[in-house]
Design a protein around this motif. Sequence first.
Motif, PDB file in Angstrom:
ATOM      1  N   GLN A  20      20.842  51.708  19.620  1.00 49.33           N
ATOM      2  CA  GLN A  20      21.858  51.811  19.702  1.00 49.33           C
ATOM      3  C   GLN A  20      22.513  51.167  19.551  1.00 49.33           C
ATOM      4  N   VAL A  21      23.936  50.709  18.734  1.00 51.86           N
ATOM      5  CA  VAL A  21      24.764  50.437  18.907  1.00 51.86           C
ATOM      6  C   VAL A  21      25.920  50.074  19.846  1.00 51.86           C
ATOM      7  N   PRO A  22      26.941  48.896  20.231  1.00 47.87           N
ATOM      8  CA  PRO A  22      27.371  49.522  21.221  1.00 47.87           C
ATOM      9  C   PRO A  22      28.518  49.749  20.890  1.00 47.87           C
ATOM     10  N   ALA A  23      29.375  50.112  21.768  1.00 44.18           N
ATOM     11  CA  ALA A  23      30.666  50.990  21.244  1.00 44.18           C
ATOM     12  C   ALA A  23      31.777  50.503  21.807  1.00 44.18           C
ATOM     13  N   VAL A  24      33.145  50.505  21.392  1.00 34.85           N
ATOM     14  CA  VAL A  24      33.984  50.366  21.562  1.00 34.85           C
ATOM     15  C   VAL A  24      34.687  50.031  23.353  1.00 34.85           C
ATOM     16  N   GLY A  25      34.886  48.465  23.334  1.00 39.90           N
ATOM     17  CA  GLY A  25      35.211  48.997  25.479  1.00 39.90           C
ATOM     18  C   GLY A  25      34.232  48.977  26.405  1.00 39.90           C
ATOM     19  N   GLU A  26      33.114  49.358  25.344  1.00 40.21           N
ATOM     20  CA  GLU A  26      31.798  48.724  25.950  1.00 40.21           C
ATOM     21  C   GLU A  26      31.999  47.107  26.946  1.00 40.21           C
ATOM     22  N   ASP A  27      31.585  47.175  27.880  1.00 43.41           N
ATOM     23  CA  ASP A  27      31.109  45.314  28.668  1.00 43.41           C
ATOM     24  C   ASP A  27      29.604  45.507  28.449  1.00 43.41           C
ATOM     25  N   ILE A  28      29.943  43.930  28.082  1.00 39.50           N
ATOM     26  CA  ILE A  28      27.805  43.275  27.653  1.00 39.50           C
ATOM     27  C   ILE A  28      28.031  42.146  27.705  1.00 39.50           C
ATOM     28  N   LYS A  29      26.920  41.419  27.893  1.00 35.15           N
ATOM     29  CA  LYS A  29      26.738  40.122  28.565  1.00 35.15           C
ATOM     30  C   LYS A  29      25.748  40.254  27.547  1.00 35.15           C
ATOM     31  N   ILE A  30      26.115  38.184  27.087  1.00 38.73           N
ATOM     32  CA  ILE A  30      25.559  37.996  26.161  1.00 38.73           C
ATOM     33  C   ILE A  30      25.548  36.195  26.746  1.00 38.73           C
ATOM     34  N   LYS A  31      24.336  35.586  26.508  1.00 39.03           N
ATOM     35  CA  LYS A  31      24.339  34.208  26.685  1.00 39.03           C
ATOM     36  C   LYS A  31      24.782  33.673  28.478  1.00 39.03           C
ATOM     37  N   GLY A  32      24.819  34.737  29.378  1.00 38.01           N
ATOM     38  CA  GLY A  32      25.466  34.995  30.289  1.00 38.01           C
ATOM     39  C   GLY A  32      26.333  34.698  30.721  1.00 38.01           C
ATOM     40  N   ARG A  33      27.092  34.788  29.940  1.00 37.11           N
ATOM     41  CA  ARG A  33      28.889  35.221  29.339  1.00 37.11           C
ATOM     42  C   ARG A  33      29.270  36.890  29.682  1.00 37.11           C
ATOM     43  N   LYS A  34      30.248  36.643  29.906  1.00 38.73           N
ATOM     44  CA  LYS A  34      30.576  38.367  29.978  1.00 38.73           C
ATOM     45  C   LYS A  34      31.625  38.893  29.189  1.00 38.73           C
ATOM     46  N   GLY A  35      31.931  40.075  28.858  1.00 45.23           N
ATOM     47  CA  GLY A  35      32.423  40.413  27.550  1.00 45.23           C
ATOM     48  C   GLY A  35      33.091  41.680  26.971  1.00 45.23           C
ATOM     49  N   LYS A  36      33.425  42.262  26.561  1.00 43.80           N
ATOM     50  CA  LYS A  36      34.162  43.609  26.305  1.00 43.80           C
ATOM     51  C   LYS A  36      33.997  43.237  24.741  1.00 43.80           C
ATOM     52  N   VAL A  37      33.956  44.712  24.184  1.00 44.53           N
ATOM     53  CA  VAL A  37      33.724  45.054  22.682  1.00 44.53           C
ATOM     54  C   VAL A  37      34.503  45.599  22.522  1.00 44.53           C
ATOM     55  N   SER A  38      35.149  44.492  21.343  1.00 40.28           N
ATOM     56  CA  SER A  38      36.770  44.873  20.586  1.00 40.28           C
ATOM     57  C   SER A  38      36.842  45.576  19.381  1.00 40.28           C
ATOM     58  N   ASP A  39      35.596  45.587  18.839  1.00 41.35           N
ATOM     59  CA  ASP A  39      35.404  45.657  16.796  1.00 41.35           C
ATOM     60  C   ASP A  39      34.009  46.909  16.679  1.00 41.35           C
ATOM     61  N   VAL A  40      33.365  47.836  16.050  1.00 42.77           N
ATOM     62  CA  VAL A  40      32.515  47.642  15.841  1.00 42.77           C
ATOM     63  C   VAL A  40      32.729  47.918  13.589  1.00 42.77           C
ATOM     64  N   ASN A  41      31.789  46.935  13.520  1.00 47.98           N
ATOM     65  CA  ASN A  41      32.674  47.596  12.071  1.00 47.98           C
ATOM     66  C   ASN A  41      30.739  47.158  11.077  1.00 47.98           C
ATOM     67  N   SER A  42      30.473  48.558  10.527  1.00 47.55           N
ATOM     68  CA  SER A  42      29.366  48.604  10.018  1.00 47.55           C
ATOM     69  C   SER A  42      29.401  48.194   8.058  1.00 47.55           C
ATOM     70  N   VAL A  43      28.812  46.923   8.242  1.00 50.36           N
ATOM     71  CA  VAL A  43      28.215  47.115   6.750  1.00 50.36           C
ATOM     72  C   VAL A  43      27.647  47.293   5.580  1.00 50.36           C
ATOM     73  N   ASP A  44      26.405  47.664   5.831  1.00 52.60           N
ATOM     74  CA  ASP A  44      25.967  49.200   5.799  1.00 52.60           C
ATOM     75  C   ASP A  44      24.591  50.404   6.181  1.00 52.60           C
ATOM     76  N   GLU A  45      23.863  50.563   5.888  1.00 51.53           N
ATOM     77  CA  GLU A  45      23.318  51.649   7.127  1.00 51.53           C
ATOM     78  C   GLU A  45      22.444  50.362   8.059  1.00 51.53           C
ATOM     79  N   LYS A  46      21.713  49.588   8.303  1.00 50.70           N
ATOM     80  CA  LYS A  46      21.258  48.479   9.389  1.00 50.70           C
ATOM     81  C   LYS A  46      21.729  47.722   9.557  1.00 50.70           C
ATOM     82  N   ASN A  47      22.899  47.069   9.191  1.00 50.73           N
ATOM     83  CA  ASN A  47      23.480  46.140   9.489  1.00 50.73           C
ATOM     84  C   ASN A  47      24.634  46.206  10.411  1.00 50.73           C
TER      85      ASN A  47
END
Length: 72
Positions: A20-47
């Motif tokens: 699943q692709v993360p949604a804008v505003g979703e809380d996420i944890k990467i490398k032990g650090r908390k963050g929030k998704v600010s923007d989602v860009n689709s490069v092509d159908e898979k990326n």
Amino acid sequence: MFVVHFFENKKLLLVQLRNQVPAVGEDIKIKGRKGKVSDVNSVDEKNIQVQILIEKVINKNKLVVDPKKKRR
């Protein structure tokens, strides 16, 4: 399956294969650090490129050295 590239200020943090692709505003944890998704860009159908904002870590436990207890 999607290839998701996580960026913070044009700096690549993580590349993940996800169902699943993360949604804008979703809380996420990467490398032990908390963050929030600010923007989602689709490069092509898979990326997908995801911009995140990492929260700043505030260290409240600072050691105060008493000058009277200093060894001589």
